[in-house]
Motif scaffolding. Structure first.
Motif: not given
Length: 269
Positions: A33-41
Motif C-alpha cells: 500500500s506504501a508502494g514498496y516492491r513485493l516479490y512472489a515465489p
C-alpha cells in the motif's frame, strides 16, 4: 518478500533489483500500500535464472531474450493447475546446463594450456603458436603481427614503447597467463558497471577504468591519467580497438572511453 528481504536471501543488491525492475527484467508481482516492491515465489524463480545467466557471463539484453518465452505446462494445462510443471522453466534450466558444460570445456582447455605453459617455462622453452592460441584465445594470433608492426612504427621511438619492450622481454609464460587473466577480470569489472545501468562517471565504472590503467602501468609502461585518456579515445576512433570491446557488449567501447575520461578528470583534481 520486500526488496530488502529478497536482497538478503538472494545476495543480489537492492540497487541491482531496482535496476532489473526498471528495465523489465525481473519486475515484482505486487506493491504494498506504501508502494514498496513485493516479490512472489515466481519472481524469485525468474531472478534465479537471471543470476545463473549472469554468472555465465551473458549480458542483460541476451538474458532478456533467453527469458522471453513465457512458462508453459508439459500437458498444456493452465499454469496454476496442480500437478503440472512449467516446461519453459525446464528448458531454461537445460539451456543453463548446456552453457555450464561449455564453460567447463573452455576452462578445462585453458587449464591444460596453463599446465603446458608452466611445464615449458620450467624448462625454459617457448610456447609454439598453437599453444599460445590455446592460452590466449584465437584473438592472440589473428592480428598480432599487424598490430606489432604498426605499434612499433607509431611509437617505436617513445620511452613508453622502449619500456614496454624491456619489461615484456623478461616475462615468463606464467607472467603472460597472469596478464591474460587480469585483463579478463578488468573487462568484467567494466561490463558489470555497464550492465548494472550505472553512468560512466559512477564510482564503479571509474574504478574499473582505474584498474585497467594500473594493470598497464604495472605490466607494460608508466601511464598517467592523461595518457590513459588518449588511449580511451583510440578505443572509439580505431575500428579494430572498438571492435574488441563491441564484441564483448555493444556500446562498451564508448562507455569505457567515457569512464576513462571521468577517471582521468578525477585524478587531475
Amino acid at each position: 518478500m520486500t526488496v530488502g528481504e529478497t536482497a538478503s536471501v538472494t545476495g543480489v543488491t537492492v540497487r541491482t533489483l531496482h535496476h532489473y525492475d526498471e528495465i523489465g527484467l525481473v519486475s515484482p508481482a505486487a506493491r504494498s500500500s506504501a508502494g514498496y516492491r513485493l516479490y512472489a515465489p515466481a519472481d524469485l524463480e525468474r531472478l534465479q535464472q537471471v543470476v545463473a545467466y549472469r554468472r555465465l557471463g551473458l549480458g542483460l539484453e541476451d538474458i532478456a531474450a533467453a527469458l522471453e518465452e513465457g512458462p508453459v505446462r508439459d500437458d498444456g494445462a493452465h499454469p496454476g493447475a496442480r500437478g503440472t510443471r512449467p516446461a519453459g522453466r525446464r528448458r531454461a534450466l537445460e539451456r543453463q546446463r548446456e552453457l555450464v558444460e561449455e564453460k567447463i570445456t573452455e576452462l578445462t582447455r585453458l587449464l591444460a594450456a596453463l599446465d603446458t605453459a608452466l611445464e615449458k617455462d620450467m624448462k625454459d622453452i617457448d610456447l609454439n603458436e598453437d599453444e599460445m592460441r590455446e592460452l590466449f584465445g584465437d584473438s592472440y594470433t589473428e592480428h598480432f603481427e599487424e598490430y606489432q608492426a604498426e605499434a612499433e612504427d607509431r611509437w617505436g621511438q617513445t620511452d613508453a614503447w622502449k619500456e614496454s619492450q624491456r619489461r615484456t622481454a623478461a616475462y615468463t609464460q606464467e607472467d603472460w597467463a597472469t596478464i591474460s587473466a587480469e585483463t579478463e577480470e578488468n573487462n568484467q569489472l567494466i561490463l558489470d558497471a555497464m550492465d548494472a545501468g550505472l553512468p560512466a562517471d559512477s564510482e564503479q565504472a571509474m574504478a574499473a577504468a582505474e584498474a585497467m590503467r594500473v594493470h598497464m602501468d604495472h605490466w607494460f609502461f608508466p601511464i598517467d591519467g592523461e595518457f590513459h585518456r588518449n588511449l580511451g579515445d583510440m578505443y572509439v576512433q580505431d575500428p579494430r580497438f572498438m571492435k574488441t570491446y563491441e564484441d564483448l557488449r555493444p556500446g562498451l567501447a564508448q562507455y569505457l572511453r567515457d569512464a576513462i575520461h571521468a577517471n582521468a578528470d578525477r585524478m587531475a583534481r
